[in-house]
Design a protein around this motif. Structure first.
Motif, PDB file in Angstrom:
ATOM      1  N   MET A  17      14.228  -3.074 -84.530  1.00 52.07           N
ATOM      2  CA  MET A  17      14.856  -3.353 -85.824  1.00 52.07           C
ATOM      3  C   MET A  17      13.856  -3.466 -86.965  1.00 52.07           C
ATOM      4  N   GLY A  18      12.565  -3.382 -86.671  1.00 52.22           N
ATOM      5  CA  GLY A  18      11.576  -3.461 -87.742  1.00 52.22           C
ATOM      6  C   GLY A  18      11.273  -4.898 -88.116  1.00 52.22           C
ATOM      7  N   ARG A  82       5.066   5.517 -84.169  1.00 52.07           N
ATOM      8  CA  ARG A  82       6.444   5.136 -83.843  1.00 52.07           C
ATOM      9  C   ARG A  82       6.992   4.168 -84.886  1.00 52.07           C
ATOM     10  N   MET A  83       6.135   3.289 -85.367  1.00 54.44           N
ATOM     11  CA  MET A  83       6.505   2.327 -86.390  1.00 54.44           C
ATOM     12  C   MET A  83       6.888   3.040 -87.698  1.00 54.44           C
ATOM     13  N   PHE A  89      12.254   7.057 -91.269  1.00 54.39           N
ATOM     14  CA  PHE A  89      13.334   7.932 -90.811  1.00 54.39           C
ATOM     15  C   PHE A  89      14.459   7.179 -90.109  1.00 54.39           C
ATOM     16  N   GLY A  90      14.375   5.842 -90.059  1.00 56.70           N
ATOM     17  CA  GLY A  90      15.428   5.058 -89.436  1.00 56.70           C
ATOM     18  C   GLY A  90      15.562   5.309 -87.951  1.00 56.70           C
ATOM     19  N   SER A  91      14.461   5.684 -87.298  1.00 52.85           N
ATOM     20  CA  SER A  91      14.493   5.983 -85.861  1.00 52.85           C
ATOM     21  C   SER A  91      14.311   4.682 -85.077  1.00 52.85           C
ATOM     22  N   HIS A  92      15.407   3.998 -84.814  1.00 56.72           N
ATOM     23  CA  HIS A  92      15.360   2.687 -84.156  1.00 56.72           C
ATOM     24  C   HIS A  92      15.334   2.788 -82.635  1.00 56.72           C
ATOM     25  N   GLU A  93      15.878   3.825 -82.075  1.00 58.64           N
ATOM     26  CA  GLU A  93      16.048   3.910 -80.626  1.00 58.64           C
ATOM     27  C   GLU A  93      14.732   4.237 -79.927  1.00 58.64           C
ATOM     28  N   ILE A  94      14.479   3.529 -78.831  1.00 62.56           N
ATOM     29  CA  ILE A  94      13.303   3.799 -78.004  1.00 62.56           C
ATOM     30  C   ILE A  94      13.687   3.651 -76.541  1.00 62.56           C
ATOM     31  N   TYR A 179       7.568  -2.959 -82.866  1.00 58.70           N
ATOM     32  CA  TYR A 179       7.116  -2.273 -81.657  1.00 58.70           C
ATOM     33  C   TYR A 179       7.520  -3.115 -80.454  1.00 58.70           C
ATOM     34  N   CYS A 180       7.390  -2.547 -79.266  1.00 59.37           N
ATOM     35  CA  CYS A 180       7.756  -3.275 -78.052  1.00 59.37           C
ATOM     36  C   CYS A 180       6.662  -4.283 -77.721  1.00 59.37           C
TER      37      CYS A 180
END
Length: 304
Positions: A17-18, A82-83, A89-94, A179-180
Protein backbone atom coordinates in the motif's frame (compact mmCIF):
# COMPACT_ATOMS: atom_id res chain seq x y z
CA UNK A 1 -8.61 -3.75 -6.04
CA UNK A 2 -10.15 -7.06 -5.04
CA UNK A 3 -8.74 -8.99 -2.13
CA UNK A 4 -8.86 -12.74 -1.71
CA UNK A 5 -11.24 -14.36 0.71
CA UNK A 6 -10.10 -14.24 4.34
CA UNK A 7 -10.23 -17.99 4.59
CA UNK A 8 -7.36 -18.36 2.14
CA UNK A 9 -4.44 -19.54 4.28
CA UNK A 10 -1.75 -19.36 1.60
CA UNK A 11 -2.47 -16.37 -0.65
CA UNK A 12 -0.50 -16.24 -3.87
CA UNK A 13 -0.34 -12.46 -3.89
CA UNK A 14 -0.16 -9.53 -1.49
CA UNK A 15 -0.84 -5.83 -1.96
CA UNK A 16 1.74 -3.22 -1.02
CA UNK A 17 0.00 0.00 0.00
CA UNK A 18 2.99 2.34 0.05
CA UNK A 19 3.14 5.04 2.73
CA UNK A 20 -0.18 5.13 4.65
CA UNK A 21 -1.69 8.59 4.79
CA UNK A 22 0.56 9.92 2.05
CA UNK A 23 -0.95 8.09 -0.91
CA UNK A 24 -1.79 11.40 -2.59
CA UNK A 25 1.91 12.32 -2.52
CA UNK A 26 3.28 9.04 -3.87
CA UNK A 27 4.07 10.54 -7.29
CA UNK A 28 6.09 13.35 -5.73
CA UNK A 29 7.78 11.12 -3.14
CA UNK A 30 8.95 8.87 -5.97
CA UNK A 31 11.05 11.70 -7.45
CA UNK A 32 13.62 12.05 -4.61
CA UNK A 33 13.56 8.28 -4.10
CA UNK A 34 14.41 7.77 -7.79
CA UNK A 35 17.10 10.47 -7.62
CA UNK A 36 18.81 8.81 -4.66
CA UNK A 37 18.62 5.44 -6.40
CA UNK A 38 20.23 6.83 -9.56
CA UNK A 39 22.99 8.46 -7.48
CA UNK A 40 23.54 5.15 -5.64
CA UNK A 41 23.70 3.08 -8.85
CA UNK A 42 25.94 5.51 -10.75
CA UNK A 43 28.21 6.10 -7.74
CA UNK A 44 28.66 2.45 -6.82
CA UNK A 45 29.10 1.26 -10.41
CA UNK A 46 31.72 3.99 -10.83
CA UNK A 47 33.54 2.76 -7.72
CA UNK A 48 33.62 -0.79 -9.07
CA UNK A 49 34.82 0.36 -12.51
CA UNK A 50 37.53 2.69 -11.17
CA UNK A 51 38.93 0.16 -8.70
CA UNK A 52 38.87 -2.59 -11.32
CA UNK A 53 40.81 -0.56 -13.90
CA UNK A 54 43.23 1.22 -11.54
CA UNK A 55 45.81 -1.26 -10.28
CA UNK A 56 47.08 1.13 -7.59
CA UNK A 57 43.66 0.98 -5.91
CA UNK A 58 43.83 -2.75 -5.23
CA UNK A 59 44.38 -2.15 -1.53
CA UNK A 60 42.20 -3.01 1.49
CA UNK A 61 40.27 0.27 1.75
CA UNK A 62 39.06 0.15 -1.84
CA UNK A 63 38.46 -3.60 -1.91
CA UNK A 64 36.20 -3.25 1.13
CA UNK A 65 34.44 -0.33 -0.60
CA UNK A 66 33.84 -2.58 -3.61
CA UNK A 67 32.26 -5.20 -1.35
CA UNK A 68 29.93 -2.59 0.13
CA UNK A 69 29.15 -1.24 -3.34
CA UNK A 70 28.01 -4.66 -4.55
CA UNK A 71 25.92 -5.12 -1.39
CA UNK A 72 24.27 -1.73 -1.82
CA UNK A 73 23.58 -2.27 -5.51
CA UNK A 74 21.77 -5.54 -4.74
CA UNK A 75 20.00 -4.12 -1.68
CA UNK A 76 18.67 -1.00 -3.40
CA UNK A 77 17.87 -2.71 -6.71
CA UNK A 78 15.85 -5.41 -4.94
CA UNK A 79 13.54 -2.77 -3.45
CA UNK A 80 13.57 0.65 -5.14
CA UNK A 81 12.42 -0.23 -8.71
CA UNK A 82 9.44 -2.13 -7.29
CA UNK A 83 8.77 0.80 -4.97
CA UNK A 84 8.77 3.26 -7.89
CA UNK A 85 6.31 1.07 -9.79
CA UNK A 86 4.01 1.40 -6.79
CA UNK A 87 4.45 5.17 -6.52
CA UNK A 88 4.18 6.03 -10.21
CA UNK A 89 2.09 3.30 -11.80
CA UNK A 90 -0.11 2.12 -8.92
CA UNK A 91 1.34 -1.39 -9.14
CA UNK A 92 0.34 -2.66 -5.69
CA UNK A 93 0.22 -6.40 -6.34
CA UNK A 94 3.24 -8.57 -5.56
CA UNK A 95 3.47 -12.37 -5.70
CA UNK A 96 4.04 -14.12 -2.38
CA UNK A 97 7.21 -15.82 -3.65
CA UNK A 98 8.52 -12.50 -4.95
CA UNK A 99 7.75 -11.01 -1.54
CA UNK A 100 9.72 -13.75 0.21
CA UNK A 101 12.62 -13.26 -2.21
CA UNK A 102 12.67 -9.54 -1.46
CA UNK A 103 12.70 -10.27 2.28
CA UNK A 104 15.67 -12.62 1.81
CA UNK A 105 17.66 -9.98 -0.10
CA UNK A 106 16.82 -7.20 2.35
CA UNK A 107 17.73 -9.07 5.52
CA UNK A 108 20.67 -11.12 4.26
CA UNK A 109 22.35 -8.24 2.44
CA UNK A 110 21.74 -5.91 5.36
CA UNK A 111 23.61 -8.43 7.50
CA UNK A 112 26.39 -8.46 4.93
CA UNK A 113 26.96 -4.83 5.74
CA UNK A 114 29.40 -6.18 8.26
CA UNK A 115 31.65 -4.56 5.65
CA UNK A 116 31.31 -1.62 8.03
CA UNK A 117 33.28 -3.74 10.50
CA UNK A 118 35.93 -4.54 7.92
CA UNK A 119 36.27 -0.85 7.01
CA UNK A 120 36.50 0.12 10.69
CA UNK A 121 39.23 -2.50 11.17
CA UNK A 122 41.00 -1.25 8.03
CA UNK A 123 40.89 2.31 9.37
CA UNK A 124 42.23 1.16 12.73
CA UNK A 125 45.18 -0.69 11.17
CA UNK A 126 45.93 2.11 8.67
CA UNK A 127 46.04 4.82 11.37
CA UNK A 128 47.21 2.92 14.44
CA UNK A 129 49.68 0.53 12.78
CA UNK A 130 50.40 1.89 9.26
CA UNK A 131 53.72 0.07 8.79
CA UNK A 132 51.97 -3.31 9.02
CA UNK A 133 48.84 -2.36 7.06
CA UNK A 134 49.59 -4.38 3.93
CA UNK A 135 50.98 -7.35 5.86
CA UNK A 136 47.97 -7.58 8.20
CA UNK A 137 45.32 -7.10 5.50
CA UNK A 138 46.62 -9.26 2.67
CA UNK A 139 44.46 -10.05 -0.36
CA UNK A 140 43.88 -13.57 0.95
CA UNK A 141 42.61 -12.24 4.29
CA UNK A 142 40.42 -9.70 2.53
CA UNK A 143 38.92 -12.50 0.42
CA UNK A 144 38.26 -14.53 3.58
CA UNK A 145 36.54 -11.52 5.18
CA UNK A 146 34.38 -11.16 2.05
CA UNK A 147 33.37 -14.83 2.14
CA UNK A 148 32.58 -14.51 5.86
CA UNK A 149 30.36 -11.49 5.12
CA UNK A 150 28.37 -13.45 2.54
CA UNK A 151 28.03 -16.57 4.70
CA UNK A 152 26.98 -14.49 7.70
CA UNK A 153 24.08 -12.98 5.79
CA UNK A 154 22.94 -16.12 3.96
CA UNK A 155 23.24 -18.64 6.80
CA UNK A 156 21.59 -16.62 9.56
CA UNK A 157 18.87 -14.88 7.54
CA UNK A 158 17.83 -17.43 4.92
CA UNK A 159 15.44 -18.99 7.51
CA UNK A 160 13.31 -15.80 7.39
CA UNK A 161 11.43 -16.68 4.16
CA UNK A 162 11.04 -20.29 5.32
CA UNK A 163 9.50 -19.21 8.62
CA UNK A 164 7.04 -16.95 6.79
CA UNK A 165 6.17 -19.68 4.28
CA UNK A 166 5.09 -21.97 7.10
CA UNK A 167 2.73 -19.43 8.65
CA UNK A 168 -0.93 -19.24 7.58
CA UNK A 169 -1.84 -15.74 6.34
CA UNK A 170 -5.58 -15.30 6.52
CA UNK A 171 -6.15 -11.92 8.13
CA UNK A 172 -5.56 -9.73 5.10
CA UNK A 173 -3.40 -9.54 2.01
CA UNK A 174 -2.66 -5.85 2.48
CA UNK A 175 0.88 -4.92 3.52
CA UNK A 176 0.96 -1.33 4.78
CA UNK A 177 4.48 -0.75 3.52
CA UNK A 178 6.46 0.17 0.39
CA UNK A 179 8.26 -3.18 0.30
CA UNK A 180 7.96 -6.64 1.85
CA UNK A 181 9.33 -6.57 5.38
CA UNK A 182 9.60 -9.58 7.67
CA UNK A 183 7.69 -8.21 10.66
CA UNK A 184 5.03 -6.66 8.43
CA UNK A 185 4.19 -10.14 7.09
CA UNK A 186 4.44 -11.76 10.52
CA UNK A 187 1.70 -9.42 11.72
CA UNK A 188 -0.61 -10.76 8.98
CA UNK A 189 -0.32 -14.34 10.24
CA UNK A 190 -3.41 -15.87 11.86
CA UNK A 191 -1.41 -18.34 13.97
CA UNK A 192 1.14 -18.10 16.76
CA UNK A 193 4.23 -16.47 15.22
CA UNK A 194 6.24 -16.42 18.45
CA UNK A 195 9.05 -18.59 17.05
CA UNK A 196 9.44 -16.44 13.94
CA UNK A 197 9.43 -13.22 15.98
CA UNK A 198 11.85 -14.66 18.52
CA UNK A 199 14.31 -15.78 15.86
CA UNK A 200 14.20 -12.45 14.04
CA UNK A 201 14.59 -10.38 17.22
CA UNK A 202 17.41 -12.54 18.59
CA UNK A 203 19.37 -12.48 15.31
CA UNK A 204 18.94 -8.74 14.87
CA UNK A 205 19.84 -8.07 18.49
CA UNK A 206 22.96 -10.24 18.45
CA UNK A 207 24.21 -8.82 15.16
CA UNK A 208 23.52 -5.20 16.09
CA UNK A 209 25.14 -5.48 19.52
CA UNK A 210 28.24 -7.22 18.18
CA UNK A 211 28.60 -4.87 15.20
CA UNK A 212 28.09 -1.61 17.06
CA UNK A 213 30.41 -2.74 19.88
CA UNK A 214 33.18 -3.64 17.44
CA UNK A 215 32.77 -0.40 15.47
CA UNK A 216 32.70 1.71 18.65
CA UNK A 217 35.85 0.09 20.04
CA UNK A 218 37.61 0.48 16.67
CA UNK A 219 36.83 4.18 16.48
CA UNK A 220 37.78 4.81 20.10
CA UNK A 221 41.20 3.30 19.34
CA UNK A 222 41.37 5.31 16.09
CA UNK A 223 40.58 8.56 17.92
CA UNK A 224 43.18 7.81 20.58
CA UNK A 225 45.78 7.24 17.86
CA UNK A 226 44.71 10.36 15.93
CA UNK A 227 45.04 12.66 18.92
CA UNK A 228 48.54 11.36 19.51
CA UNK A 229 49.67 12.42 16.03
CA UNK A 230 52.34 15.14 16.16
CA UNK A 231 50.72 17.86 14.03
CA UNK A 232 47.25 19.37 13.84
CA UNK A 233 47.26 18.97 10.04
CA UNK A 234 47.90 15.23 10.35
CA UNK A 235 45.11 14.89 12.91
CA UNK A 236 42.62 16.73 10.68
CA UNK A 237 43.60 14.65 7.64
CA UNK A 238 43.15 11.40 9.57
CA UNK A 239 39.77 12.51 10.91
CA UNK A 240 38.72 13.63 7.42
CA UNK A 241 39.29 10.17 5.98
CA UNK A 242 37.04 8.62 8.65
CA UNK A 243 34.26 11.24 8.44
CA UNK A 244 32.24 9.89 5.49
CA UNK A 245 32.42 6.33 6.84
CA UNK A 246 31.14 7.49 10.23
CA UNK A 247 28.27 9.37 8.52
CA UNK A 248 27.22 6.23 6.64
CA UNK A 249 27.34 4.20 9.87
CA UNK A 250 25.26 6.76 11.79
CA UNK A 251 22.62 7.01 9.06
CA UNK A 252 22.35 3.25 8.65
CA UNK A 253 22.22 2.26 12.33
CA UNK A 254 19.95 5.13 13.40
CA UNK A 255 17.32 4.45 10.71
CA UNK A 256 17.61 0.65 10.91
CA UNK A 257 17.45 0.76 14.71
CA UNK A 258 14.40 3.03 14.63
CA UNK A 259 12.64 0.66 12.21
CA UNK A 260 13.58 -2.41 14.26
CA UNK A 261 12.33 -0.97 17.55
CA UNK A 262 9.13 0.45 16.07
CA UNK A 263 8.17 -2.80 14.33
CA UNK A 264 9.01 -5.08 17.24
CA UNK A 265 7.80 -3.08 20.21
CA UNK A 266 4.94 -1.04 18.77
CA UNK A 267 5.91 2.47 19.80
CA UNK A 268 3.25 5.07 19.05
CA UNK A 269 4.94 6.31 15.90
CA UNK A 270 2.71 7.45 13.01
CA UNK A 271 2.79 4.80 10.25
CA UNK A 272 3.88 7.26 7.56
CA UNK A 273 6.85 8.39 9.69
CA UNK A 274 7.87 4.81 10.45
CA UNK A 275 7.69 3.66 6.84
CA UNK A 276 9.35 6.78 5.44
CA UNK A 277 12.34 6.30 7.77
CA UNK A 278 12.38 2.57 7.01
CA UNK A 279 13.07 3.49 3.40
CA UNK A 280 15.98 5.73 4.32
CA UNK A 281 18.35 2.95 5.37
CA UNK A 282 17.84 1.38 1.94
CA UNK A 283 18.39 4.66 0.07
CA UNK A 284 20.75 6.99 1.92
CA UNK A 285 23.80 4.79 2.78
CA UNK A 286 24.21 3.54 -0.83
CA UNK A 287 24.32 7.13 -2.07
CA UNK A 288 26.89 8.13 0.58
CA UNK A 289 29.43 5.40 -0.20
CA UNK A 290 31.09 7.46 -3.01
CA UNK A 291 32.10 9.93 -0.26
CA UNK A 292 34.04 7.12 1.40
CA UNK A 293 35.69 6.49 -1.96
CA UNK A 294 36.79 10.12 -2.10
CA UNK A 295 38.18 10.04 1.44
CA UNK A 296 40.03 6.82 0.66
CA UNK A 297 41.61 8.42 -2.40
CA UNK A 298 42.73 11.37 -0.31
CA UNK A 299 44.22 8.99 2.23
CA UNK A 300 46.19 7.37 -0.56
CA UNK A 301 47.27 10.75 -1.95
CA UNK A 302 45.19 10.36 -5.14
CA UNK A 303 43.04 13.16 -6.52
CA UNK A 304 39.36 12.26 -7.00
Amino acid sequence: MSLANASQFSPSTFFLMGIPGLEHLHTWIGIPFCSMYVVAVVGNVTILAVVRTEQSLHEPMFLFLCMLSVIYLVLSTSTVPRMLCLFWFGSHEIAFDACLTQIFFIHSFTAMESGFLAMAFDGYVAICNPLHHTTVLTHIRIAKIGVAMVLRGVVFFSPHPTLLKQLPHCRTQIIAHTYCEFMALVKLACADAGAAKGYSISMAGIFDCCDTSFITISYILILCAVFHLPSCEARLKALGTCGPHVCVILVFYSTAGFTFLTHRFGFNVPPHVHIFIANMYLLVPPSLIPLSMESGLKRSGIMF
